[in-house]
Scaffold this motif. Structure first.
Motif, PDB file in Angstrom:
ATOM      1  N   SER A 106       0.826  -1.204   0.000  1.00  0.00           N
ATOM      2  CA  SER A 106       0.000   0.000   0.000  1.00  0.00           C
ATOM      3  C   SER A 106       0.864   1.259   0.000  1.00  0.00           C
ATOM      4  CB  SER A 106      -0.984  -0.005   1.175  1.00  0.00           C
ATOM      5  OG  SER A 106      -0.445   0.604   2.316  1.00  0.00           O
ATOM      6  N   ASN A 119       0.985   3.999  -3.019  1.00  0.00           N
ATOM      7  CA  ASN A 119       0.748   5.427  -2.791  1.00  0.00           C
ATOM      8  C   ASN A 119       1.896   6.289  -3.299  1.00  0.00           C
ATOM      9  OD1 ASN A 119      -1.770   6.288  -1.160  1.00  0.00           O
ATOM     10  ND2 ASN A 119      -1.206   4.296  -0.361  1.00  0.00           N
ATOM     11  N   ASN A 170      -1.814   8.293   6.996  1.00  0.00           N
ATOM     12  CA  ASN A 170      -1.856   8.971   5.699  1.00  0.00           C
ATOM     13  C   ASN A 170      -0.622   8.662   4.867  1.00  0.00           C
ATOM     14  OD1 ASN A 170      -4.296  10.336   5.483  1.00  0.00           O
ATOM     15  ND2 ASN A 170      -3.599  11.991   6.820  1.00  0.00           N
ATOM     16  N   GLY A 229      -0.682   5.265   3.712  1.00  0.00           N
ATOM     17  CA  GLY A 229      -1.898   5.006   2.933  1.00  0.00           C
ATOM     18  C   GLY A 229      -2.894   4.103   3.610  1.00  0.00           C
ATOM     19  N   ASN A 252      -5.372   5.036   5.518  1.00  0.00           N
ATOM     20  CA  ASN A 252      -6.677   5.655   5.731  1.00  0.00           C
ATOM     21  C   ASN A 252      -7.656   5.279   4.618  1.00  0.00           C
ATOM     22  OD1 ASN A 252      -4.989   6.981   4.000  1.00  0.00           O
ATOM     23  ND2 ASN A 252      -5.972   8.947   4.280  1.00  0.00           N
ATOM     24  N   LYS A 253      -7.111   4.627   3.594  1.00  0.00           N
ATOM     25  CA  LYS A 253      -7.962   4.254   2.470  1.00  0.00           C
ATOM     26  C   LYS A 253      -8.381   2.792   2.556  1.00  0.00           C
ATOM     27  CE  LYS A 253      -5.147   7.300  -0.360  1.00  0.00           C
ATOM     28  NZ  LYS A 253      -3.995   7.299  -1.260  1.00  0.00           N
ATOM     29  N   LYS A 254      -9.369   2.457   1.774  1.00  0.00           N
ATOM     30  CA  LYS A 254      -9.737   1.053   1.624  1.00  0.00           C
ATOM     31  C   LYS A 254      -9.068   0.495   0.369  1.00  0.00           C
ATOM     32  CE  LYS A 254     -14.103   0.515   4.057  1.00  0.00           C
ATOM     33  NZ  LYS A 254     -15.563   0.310   3.957  1.00  0.00           N
ATOM     34  N   TYR A 255      -8.604  -0.718   0.462  1.00  0.00           N
ATOM     35  CA  TYR A 255      -7.975  -1.348  -0.684  1.00  0.00           C
ATOM     36  C   TYR A 255      -8.778  -2.570  -1.107  1.00  0.00           C
ATOM     37  CZ  TYR A 255      -4.041   1.664   0.235  1.00  0.00           C
ATOM     38  OH  TYR A 255      -3.255   2.766   0.417  1.00  0.00           O
ATOM     39  N   ASP A 276      -7.337  -2.707  -6.452  1.00  0.00           N
ATOM     40  CA  ASP A 276      -6.088  -1.989  -6.214  1.00  0.00           C
ATOM     41  C   ASP A 276      -4.879  -2.913  -6.234  1.00  0.00           C
ATOM     42  OD1 ASP A 276      -7.333   0.652  -5.499  1.00  0.00           O
ATOM     43  OD2 ASP A 276      -8.263  -0.627  -3.978  1.00  0.00           O
TER      44      ASP A 276
END
Lengths: 188, 188
Positions: free
Chosen positions: A177, A181, B52, B55, B57-60, B122
DNA sequence: TAGATTGTTAATCGATTAACAATC
DNA sequence: TAGATTGTTAATCGATTAACAATC
């Protein structure tokens, strides 16, 4: 004119693996002088020396605890050519005990200490749920096991003279991840 | 007097994680100024900032190809709390196709391209035999996949704008053997 | 204000690279 | 012998640590 087969120079190596020739020579030298001026490195010698350094000339006896999906996957993995032999499998599920996987019978984990006292095991793989991993590690340490290959997502506490190598899928996934990013940031 | 709960100093952090306070401050600063002089770091802010950066804080959305022992183990692993969701499972074994694992139905690998064109994925995990891994990687690249989580013991060749993270059990095992040998050398 | 701790610069340390004498 | 390439030292680079002014 039988070049490139039985000898290799630090320059050729650097082109293959991407480290500088200088660094390769210096690193090799740390472990001894196994090159020859004006000639390079004999690939057979080099292979043997490196195998010695990382200990691949020996056979390793492995026991594995926890024959779930992961344990089964690891047990079926073919490490044998590299000298790693899985000699024993343990599980505390009575339905699994007695089953045979890759030619190895699954033993009840209760017999862990008994087995270890009778057999020379170099590395023990823990592929159990996290909840029992530390407990097992403690038992292994008491038995004198010096290397634990831990697949459970917990930080095992062991004495200084015991080696723990963690395989963390979550770490690996977090690396993906992060890289993803970074990649996106670079292209924006 | 509610200390130690919502704030932490670089010194306290250094005692916990083992990096020097100096290095922690310098590293954090590379990504922005999220501390406060005379106070330290707010742990909630810090957690959010680091999440952040890597990465989290996002969904994968993840698709997995190859539902063998390894694939099954990975599919059952609980990554969800960290934002990693396994949305799709692929296998080319007709007996497995249609089965449901962890609430996800296994699809025939032939439909890989069809699926990827319709869904936002992703990361794709390759947990197949090595022999088909490069082939699958090529297909994924064509579909525009930018991150491959590779469990097959082969070096995948992909364009520069595609991230590959390898999970190598053999590397890990060789690390164990190296550490074990170092340990023995140290005690002799 | 005084105390604490960051952000940031300067000093140190180690690792990498370049260079070259040794020598096969 | 001449050419090639190592082993090894010196030069460079980067990363870590120490120090301290800024400031909350």
């Amino acid at each position: 004119m039988d070049e490139g087969v039985d000898r290799i120079s630090s320059k050729e190596l650097s082109e293959i693996i991407g480290f500088s020739a200088s660094q390769i020579r210096q690193d090799f030298n740390n472990f001894g002088e196994f090159g020859q001026q004006g000639y390079g490195y004999n690939v057979v010698d080099l292979h043997r020396e490196i195998s010695n350094i990382i200990g691949l000339n020996k056979k390793y006896h492995i026991a594995l605890i926890g024959v779930g999906n992961f344990g089964t996957a690891v047990a079926k993995y073919s490490f044998k050519e590299m000298g790693f032999h899985i000699d024993a499998l343990f599980d505390n599920n009575p339905e699994k005990v007695g089953q045979v996987l890759n030619g190895v019978e699954i033993t009840d984990t209760n017999f862990l200490e008994t087995y270890l006292s009778k057999h020379d095991i170099d590395i023990v793989a823990i592929t159990t749920p996290s909840s029992v991993a530390q407990d097992l590690a403690d038992r292994l340490v008491i038995c004198g096991v010096k290397a634990i290959w831990n697949f459970a997502p917990v930080d095992l506490t062991v004495p200084d003279d015991v080696v723990v190598e963690n395989v963390s899928l979550l770490d690996s996934l977090m690396t993906v991840s992060y890289l993803l990013n970074e990649l996106k940031d670079a292209t924006v």
